[in-house]
Design an enzyme around this catalytic site. Structure first.
Site, PDB file in Angstrom:
ATOM      1  N   LYS A   1       6.047   7.316  -9.673  1.00 53.50           N
ATOM      2  CA  LYS A   1       6.689   7.617  -7.763  1.00 53.50           C
ATOM      3  C   LYS A   1       6.412   8.315  -6.520  1.00 53.50           C
ATOM      4  CE  LYS A   1       9.273   5.025  -4.241  1.00 53.50           C
ATOM      5  NZ  LYS A   1      10.034   4.005  -3.899  1.00 53.50           N
TER       6      LYS A   1
ATOM      7  N   LYS B   1      12.360  12.545   0.167  1.00 51.54           N
ATOM      8  CA  LYS B   1      13.399  12.461  -1.393  1.00 51.54           C
ATOM      9  C   LYS B   1      12.894  13.509  -2.397  1.00 51.54           C
ATOM     10  CE  LYS B   1      13.940   7.598   0.289  1.00 51.54           C
ATOM     11  NZ  LYS B   1      13.554   5.912   0.178  1.00 51.54           N
TER      12      LYS B   1
ATOM     13  N   LYS C   1       2.531   4.438  -7.784  1.00 52.04           N
ATOM     14  CA  LYS C   1       3.212   4.737  -6.206  1.00 52.04           C
ATOM     15  C   LYS C   1       2.747   5.876  -5.704  1.00 52.04           C
ATOM     16  CE  LYS C   1       5.698   2.553  -3.707  1.00 52.04           C
ATOM     17  NZ  LYS C   1       8.054   2.203  -3.297  1.00 52.04           N
TER      18      LYS C   1
ATOM     19  N   TYR D   1       0.769  -5.844   0.592  1.00 55.98           N
ATOM     20  CA  TYR D   1       0.582  -6.936   1.468  1.00 55.98           C
ATOM     21  C   TYR D   1      -0.316  -7.833   2.039  1.00 55.98           C
ATOM     22  CZ  TYR D   1       4.847  -3.370   1.683  1.00 55.98           C
ATOM     23  OH  TYR D   1       5.500  -2.732   1.126  1.00 55.98           O
TER      24      TYR D   1
END
Ligand code: PBG
Length: 332
Positions: free
Chosen positions: A202, A225, A256, A321
């Site tokens: 990620k 992050k 991701k 989505y």
């Protein structure tokens, strides 16, 4: 190994493109509803469906509406749904205790969906950010994102989700040692068949912007992050992260974001031959929808093309989505 072609005109590659029948017959990869995991946002209340501004077509649903969506997803043949809670700001604290509350929004949604459609697989996201007052995936102590204390909390969160009935646990936090800790806790508590789909590779990405909006974490997040999510320049590191998570007991792995990291998807599938997933994240979705809404691209075509790219790269499935929209299209 590459296949060889006869010299022209013995070989005319266009012969295999002359009709839909022949193109269908010779297509190397297929996209199917079986490849889809649908990420869904859950909020408080009853009868609520609230649009997410930066993700046209995406809603935050109250638990009763999530159940309706789950029933529809199952009817469409979508195998799994992934839940993301929009936590009320008053429940966000420094100790993130809401994360392992057996009655939190996410766990209530799992129970309600399992009661209505037990056949549908439910995946959860394990990280502290929806519950953290400062928006980070881990505990922040003296300005530092602390690894080991976070892993202990993630284990509690995992067990609460497994007890609620989650089928697939999705650690998305990028702390070290979390998969092993979760796996041994699950085994010790008798959850032998709970699966771990690890967000193994990620990246610290700008493509998560609309998601942080959707779960109400953008306002809270202080800093970035980058001390836990990966650097965009790295690919060998992604392979190491995948190998590590598999050794610690992950059943499936994820890369991701998706499209910008297709090279990683391809390498991972080649190297490990394990169930490999990509997450077509919020920013990827938002870009396609925004361009489509402006009439700049054919949204449906680009949606299908982008999802096919994951299949071609070697992914077994995609978190997207677009899942219900694609499923409706594929089902005719
Ligand atoms: C939380 C989490 C994020 C996403 C999934 N789980 C955001 C982040 O790491 O900041 C992003 C999903 C998306 O953008 O669609 N750990």
């Amino acid at each position: 190994m590459t296949s060889t072609l006869a010299p022209f005109p013995a070989a005319r590659p266009r012969r295999l493109r002359t009709s839909a029948a022949i193109r269908n017959l010779t297509r190397e990869n297929e996209l199917s509803v079986n490849d889809l995991i649908w990420p869904v946002f859950v909020r408080d209340g009853k009868g609520m469906e609230e649009p997410v501004q930066s993700m046209p077509g995406v809603l935050r649903r109250s638990v009763d509406k999530v159940v309706e969506a789950a029933i529809e997803a199952h009817a469409l043949g979508i195998p799994a749904l992934c839940l993301f809670p929009y936590t009320d700001p008053s429940l966000k604290t420094e100790d993130c205790a809401e994360a392992w509350n057996s009655d939190n929004l996410c766990n209530r949604a799992i129970r309600a969906i399992k009661a209505a459609v037990p056949e549908l697989a439910i995946m959860t996201d394990v990280a502290l950010d929806p519950y953290n007052i400062n928006g980070h995936d881990g505990f922040v102590i003296d300005g530092e994102i602390r690894n080991d204390e976070t892993v202990e909390a993630l284990v509690k969160m995992t067990l609460a989700q497994a007890e609620a009935g989650a089928d697939i646990i999705g650690p998305s936090d990028m702390m070290d040692g979390r998969v092993g800790a979760m796996r041994s806790a699950l085994e010790a508590r008798g959850f032998h068949n709970v699966k771990i789909l690890s967000y193994s590779a990620k990246y610290a990405s700008g493509f998560y912007g609309p998601f942080r909006d959707a779960v109400g974490a953008s306002g809270a997040l202080k800093g970035d992050k980058k001390t836990y999510q990966m650097d965009a320049g790295n690919s060998d590191e992604a392979l190491r992260m995948i190998a590590r998570d598999l050794r610690e007991g992950a059943d499936m792995v994820m890369i991701k974001p998706g499209l910008a990291y297709l090279d990683i998807c391809h390498q991972v599938k080649r190297a490990y031959r394990v169930p490999t997933f990509a997450y077509q994240v919020s920013g990827e979705y938002a870009m396609i929808q925004a361009a489509a809404q402006n009439g700049w691209i054919d949204g449906e075509q680009v949606m299908l093309e982008s999802l096919m790219a994951f299949r071609r790269a070697g992914c077994d499935g995609v978190l997207t989505y677009f899942a219900p929209q694609v499923a409706r299209l594929l089902n005719g």
